[in-house]
Write a protein that holds these residues in place. Structure first.
Motif, PDB file in Angstrom:
ATOM      1  N   UNK A 168       0.823  -1.205   0.000  1.00 19.31           N
ATOM      2  CA  UNK A 168       0.000   0.000   0.000  1.00 19.31           C
ATOM      3  C   UNK A 168       0.857   1.256   0.000  1.00 19.31           C
ATOM      4  N   UNK A 169       0.494   2.186  -0.858  1.00 20.59           N
ATOM      5  CA  UNK A 169       0.958   3.569  -0.776  1.00 20.59           C
ATOM      6  C   UNK A 169      -0.198   4.360  -0.172  1.00 20.59           C
ATOM      7  N   UNK A 170       0.001   4.883   1.037  1.00 19.91           N
ATOM      8  CA  UNK A 170      -1.052   5.609   1.750  1.00 19.91           C
ATOM      9  C   UNK A 170      -0.652   7.063   1.904  1.00 19.91           C
ATOM     10  N   UNK A 171      -1.578   7.962   1.611  1.00 22.36           N
ATOM     11  CA  UNK A 171      -1.427   9.371   1.953  1.00 22.36           C
ATOM     12  C   UNK A 171      -2.549   9.692   2.934  1.00 22.36           C
ATOM     13  N   UNK A 172      -2.187  10.062   4.145  1.00 21.61           N
ATOM     14  CA  UNK A 172      -3.196  10.317   5.175  1.00 21.61           C
ATOM     15  C   UNK A 172      -3.001  11.713   5.734  1.00 21.61           C
ATOM     16  N   UNK A 173      -4.044  12.503   5.671  1.00 21.69           N
ATOM     17  CA  UNK A 173      -4.005  13.878   6.151  1.00 21.69           C
ATOM     18  C   UNK A 173      -4.842  13.978   7.423  1.00 21.69           C
ATOM     19  N   UNK A 174      -4.184  14.181   8.549  1.00 26.17           N
ATOM     20  CA  UNK A 174      -4.871  14.277   9.829  1.00 26.17           C
ATOM     21  C   UNK A 174      -4.854  15.705  10.384  1.00 26.17           C
ATOM     22  N   UNK A 175      -4.633  16.699   9.505  1.00 23.41           N
ATOM     23  CA  UNK A 175      -4.553  18.086   9.966  1.00 23.41           C
ATOM     24  C   UNK A 175      -5.920  18.751  10.064  1.00 23.41           C
ATOM     25  N   UNK A 381     -15.744  27.765  23.429  1.00 25.15           N
ATOM     26  CA  UNK A 381     -15.989  27.736  21.988  1.00 25.15           C
ATOM     27  C   UNK A 381     -14.769  27.258  21.203  1.00 25.15           C
ATOM     28  N   UNK A 382     -13.614  27.197  21.818  1.00 24.72           N
ATOM     29  CA  UNK A 382     -12.406  26.770  21.114  1.00 24.72           C
ATOM     30  C   UNK A 382     -12.388  25.250  20.974  1.00 24.72           C
ATOM     31  N   UNK A 383     -11.932  24.787  19.834  1.00 27.62           N
ATOM     32  CA  UNK A 383     -11.832  23.356  19.555  1.00 27.62           C
ATOM     33  C   UNK A 383     -10.549  22.809  20.165  1.00 27.62           C
ATOM     34  N   UNK A 384     -10.641  21.670  20.848  1.00 26.76           N
ATOM     35  CA  UNK A 384      -9.450  21.036  21.389  1.00 26.76           C
ATOM     36  C   UNK A 384      -9.212  21.375  22.842  1.00 26.76           C
ATOM     37  N   UNK A 385      -8.132  20.841  23.371  1.00 26.54           N
ATOM     38  CA  UNK A 385      -7.835  20.974  24.792  1.00 26.54           C
ATOM     39  C   UNK A 385      -7.340  22.371  25.128  1.00 26.54           C
ATOM     40  N   UNK A 386      -7.431  22.712  26.404  1.00 29.38           N
ATOM     41  CA  UNK A 386      -7.035  24.040  26.861  1.00 29.38           C
ATOM     42  C   UNK A 386      -5.538  24.268  26.709  1.00 29.38           C
ATOM     43  N   UNK A 387      -4.745  23.180  26.828  1.00 24.81           N
ATOM     44  CA  UNK A 387      -3.283  23.326  26.793  1.00 24.81           C
ATOM     45  C   UNK A 387      -2.695  22.920  25.435  1.00 24.81           C
ATOM     46  N   UNK A 396      -8.601  27.085  16.857  1.00 22.61           N
ATOM     47  CA  UNK A 396      -9.752  27.005  15.959  1.00 22.61           C
ATOM     48  C   UNK A 396     -11.028  27.036  16.781  1.00 22.61           C
ATOM     49  N   UNK A 397     -12.042  27.689  16.238  1.00 28.61           N
ATOM     50  CA  UNK A 397     -13.365  27.638  16.847  1.00 28.61           C
ATOM     51  C   UNK A 397     -14.029  26.305  16.520  1.00 28.61           C
ATOM     52  N   UNK A 432      -5.936  22.002  12.453  1.00 32.80           N
ATOM     53  CA  UNK A 432      -6.811  21.734  13.590  1.00 32.80           C
ATOM     54  C   UNK A 432      -6.118  20.809  14.586  1.00 32.80           C
ATOM     55  N   UNK A 433      -6.559  20.827  15.842  1.00 35.70           N
ATOM     56  CA  UNK A 433      -5.902  19.968  16.837  1.00 35.70           C
ATOM     57  C   UNK A 433      -6.139  18.488  16.587  1.00 35.70           C
ATOM     58  N   UNK A 434      -7.193  18.145  15.839  1.00 31.38           N
ATOM     59  CA  UNK A 434      -7.448  16.750  15.474  1.00 31.38           C
ATOM     60  C   UNK A 434      -8.434  16.746  14.323  1.00 31.38           C
ATOM     61  N   UNK A 435      -8.452  15.682  13.530  1.00 34.83           N
ATOM     62  CA  UNK A 435      -9.425  15.633  12.434  1.00 34.83           C
ATOM     63  C   UNK A 435     -10.835  15.401  12.963  1.00 34.83           C
ATOM     64  N   UNK A 436     -11.784  16.138  12.435  1.00 37.79           N
ATOM     65  CA  UNK A 436     -13.170  16.048  12.886  1.00 37.79           C
ATOM     66  C   UNK A 436     -14.054  16.444  11.709  1.00 37.79           C
ATOM     67  N   UNK A 437     -14.790  15.473  11.169  1.00 36.38           N
ATOM     68  CA  UNK A 437     -15.626  15.753  10.006  1.00 36.38           C
ATOM     69  C   UNK A 437     -16.688  16.796  10.303  1.00 36.38           C
ATOM     70  N   UNK A 438     -17.156  16.862  11.561  1.00 35.37           N
ATOM     71  CA  UNK A 438     -18.164  17.861  11.914  1.00 35.37           C
ATOM     72  C   UNK A 438     -17.622  19.282  11.765  1.00 35.37           C
ATOM     73  N   UNK A 439     -16.315  19.456  11.956  1.00 39.03           N
ATOM     74  CA  UNK A 439     -15.708  20.774  11.787  1.00 39.03           C
ATOM     75  C   UNK A 439     -15.855  21.242  10.334  1.00 39.03           C
ATOM     76  N   UNK A 440     -15.557  20.348   9.414  1.00 40.78           N
ATOM     77  CA  UNK A 440     -15.672  20.697   7.998  1.00 40.78           C
ATOM     78  C   UNK A 440     -17.120  20.955   7.621  1.00 40.78           C
ATOM     79  N   UNK A 441     -18.025  20.100   8.068  1.00 41.59           N
ATOM     80  CA  UNK A 441     -19.438  20.302   7.752  1.00 41.59           C
ATOM     81  C   UNK A 441     -19.954  21.610   8.348  1.00 41.59           C
TER      82      UNK A 441
END
Length: 680
Positions: A168-175, A381-387, A396-397, A432-441
């Motif tokens: 497998x050649x995998x390209x994975x974007x988790x940003x 309102x901020x996405x992700x952990x406080x630290x 990111x919001x 983004x601090x983690x990938x989240x499809x809801x953020x994009x939607x």
């Protein structure tokens, strides 16, 4: 493309390529598609279907991975349930025992030669999705390598060639956004393919969040290509999931066939234009002139000078709001800074309009600085952990929260309602601090709402340059900021490679400062102007720095671009096969083939002493063309010979231009030759 299935099993692609006779026996094609079985194998080869199933002993990456609500892994077995051909092809399959339904939506577009494909999964109760591929397509056997796209800030759209090999050649974007690093595109050239000839296949996954690409060669030699949202980006269980749209195409004219299909589909099918009958305006953006130092007298002076050079839209960039004196504060405080604009934005906008220009403004709606009034009032309102690690001093919001989207909408709508604004530069300056499809939607929902209420406003997708460029965001915007680099040499290469997917109409390109702010390189005004004229043209420098000569050159090239922009808006961009690696050349050709322009940019010193001939492409062999080197007067003194293009136009056949090619005068590195062609 021919789909076939045995019994009630999922379909597989048994042919994808050059057109077949309409009377081809599809039963025979299906039977002839089967490969042999030998020792060490199963007694039959599991189908490489539109969603390869682990339960049917498929030996590679499955197209679906999910768990039940209690965490139990599910291995569904789908069977035929129905079809619909009223709008393309819709095929439905079900596993009644598991309460799951899988639907494939495929639609061909004869004009653009693109097939769009999407997979939809529904469940009778909430399930956890790990991976759902868009319809899985085979990759050709007659190929030694694949071309995918990486990059970085100020160095987007870098092409990588990787040899096919088992595995497998995998390209994975988790940003969490499209990213400079992982543009969701793939090209597969067949043996001998170049820009202008041979067979090739192209793929693009139209999603602005994290994505995953799998290009796999199975032990039996078959190859598959999968695209989907990055694994585990669906944070919550659900009863309906769908992939983004996969755009796929086949070409018999090299990589250019894929490129022109993608360009046409983006321009003619995906982008919706607020004012489709209005020519693309020449931009002026003030960012690299003033940065955060906004002073009304300076900005009005700059606007006057920009209009004199030919600008038709003035864009006020970052620094107009809150207490925004640098990039460490005030993001999300979207109210006009009374220190800089004591009478509001009205006086500047009125002056811009008085110069005959429209007005645009910068926002970064999805982001927030910890040093802002809104963060102090709503840290939740901020996405992700406080630290979390900050990016450009910002977070990111959480765009999944309706109250966040309402707040941003209200602040942006207040500016758009109070002023005559026709353009938004929409930035996104951190991952983004983690990938989240809801953020994009959520981001999509906000843009859709603003566009519905302000339909005359055009939007540019910018993310520190090219960090959010994909067909998903282009369904909601009309322009992309290809790169934060205004270095003409870097832009020449970035634009060249990005044309494999993007048309001129959406690709912003600006004439930067004499000494580039991101590379430190000093480049002549002619090169800077012609590189910008290859795409949607604009300026982004302090016009007060221009000498009389520089102003004259920029005015002349801008006027040329305006004279030609109407047909260039709809032109196909063909990349030429340059025999000199120092020269990057392209041919922009009208859809009816009646005219073209060739840009031949010399990015470095050539290995040989005289220019190599440059072949054109996609012309009518028996037609006669008039070809003229329109900037021949810029030939340097070291060009001492008398090639015919230095003295005037030539009239030659399309066959000669495609098989012999033109001989250009000698020129320095960091210069551009521009040739106009007309079919007689």
């Amino acid at each position: 493309m021919v789909l076939a299935a045995t019994g009630d099993r999922l379909p597989q692609v048994v042919y994808w390529g050059a057109p077949l006779p309409m009377g081809a026996d599809l039963d025979t094609l299906h039977a002839a598609h089967a490969i042999d079985v030998t020792g060490g194998m199963l007694d039959a080869n599991p189908d490489l279907s539109l969603c390869p199933e682990a339960v049917r002993s498929f030996p590679g990456q499955p197209g679906l991975i999910l768990r039940d609500g209690d965490g139990t892994p599910l291995l569904p077995k789908f069977c035929y349930a129905g079809e619909d051909t009223s709008d393309g092809l819709s095929l439905t399959y079900a596993d009644d025992a598991a309460g799951l339904t899988l639907t494939f939506l495929l639609r061909p577009d004869p004009s653009t030669r693109i097939i769009t494909a999407k997979t939809v999964l529904t469940a009778t109760r909430p399930v956890h999705l790990h991976w759902l591929a868009a319809p899985v397509l085979p990759a050709p056997q007659q190929s030694a390598e694949m071309i995918d796209v990486s990059g970085r800030w100020c160095g987007e759209f870098q092409l990588n060639r990787t040899a096919w090999s088992p595995g497998i050649r995998t390209r994975e974007n988790r940003t969490g956004r499209t990213g400079h690093e992982h543009f969701p595109g793939l090209l597969i050239p067949c043996f001998g393919a170049t820009n202008t000839q041979g067979e090739a296949y192209g793929f693009h996954y139209g999603w602005s969040g994290g994505h995953r690409m799998v290009a796999e060669e199975l032990p039996d030699g078959r190859r598959q290509v999968q695209w989907g949202h990055v694994g585990r980006s669906e944070q919550s269980p659900g009863t309906r999931f769908e992939s983004a749209t996969l755009y796929a195409t086949y070409s018999q004219t090299g990589l250019n066939g894929c490129a022109t299909s993608f360009q046409r589909h983006v321009r003619d099918r995906i982008v919706t234009w607020p004012k489709p009958d209005t020519p693309r305006p020449v931009h002026y953006n003030c960012w690299e002139a003033v940065y955060f130092d906004h002073k009304l007298p300076v900005l009005t002076d700059i606007a006057t000078r920009a209009a004199e050079l030919g600008a038709e839209r003035f864009v006020l960039d970052d620094g107009w709001f809150g207490m925004r004196d640098d990039d460490t504060r005030s993001l999300s405080d979207w109210t006009v800074d009374a220190r800089k604009y004591p009478d509001g934005l009205g006086p500047l906008i009125d002056h811009v309009h008085a110069q005959g220009m429209t007005f645009g403004i910068w926002f970064e709606p999805e982001m927030i600085n910890p040093d802002s009034d809104i963060h102090r009032a709503h840290p939740d309102w901020a996405l992700g952990s406080e630290d979390q690690t900050l990016g450009r001093q910002q977070k990111a919001l959480n765009m999944a929260l309706p109250e966040v989207r309402d707040f941003i909408y209200d602040r942006m709508a207040a500016i758009l309602s109070a002023h005559d604004v026709d353009y938004i530069k929409w930035d996104h300056n951190r991952v983004l601090p983690m990938p989240d499809a809801d953020q994009t939607r959520g981001s999509y929902a906000l843009i859709d709402r603003l566009r519905a209420d302000f339909p005359g406003v055009e939007i540019e997708s910018c993310a520190s340059g090219g960090g959010r460029i994909d067909f998903g965001i282009l369904g909601r915007t009309q322009r992309v900021w290809l790169s934060d680099s205004n270095d003409a040499l870097e832009r020449l290469r970035i634009q060249h490679d990005a044309a494999l997917f993007l048309p001129l109409a959406v690709t912003g390109s600006h004439v930067g400062p004499r000494r580039c702010h991101t590379s430190g390189r000093t480049i002549d005004i002619s090169m800077r102007a012609w590189v910008a004229a290859q795409r949607h043209m604009g300026f982004e420098m302090d016009p007060r720095e221009l000498t009389d000569h520089e102003a004259a050159v920029l005015t002349e090239v801008t006027a040329w671009w305006k004279r030609n922009r109407d047909w260039m808006h709809h032109a196909d961009i063909h990349l030429l096969d340059s025999p000199d690696p120092a020269v990057l050349a392209e041919q922009q050709q009208a859809r009816d083939g009646s005219r073209f322009v060739v840009f031949a940019g010399k990015a470095a010193t050539s290995a040989q002493i005289s220019p190599r001939t440059l072949r054109f492409t996609s012309l009518e062999p028996d037609a006669t063309y008039r070809v003229e080197l329109i900037n021949r007067d810029t030939a340097p003194g070291l060009s001492r010979g008398t090639p015919i293009l230095k003295t005037g136009p030539i009239e030659v056949s399309g066959a000669w231009l495609m098989h012999q090619g033109v001989t250009l005068p000698w020129h320095f590195p960091e210069t551009m030759w521009v040739l106009e062609g007309t079919r007689l």
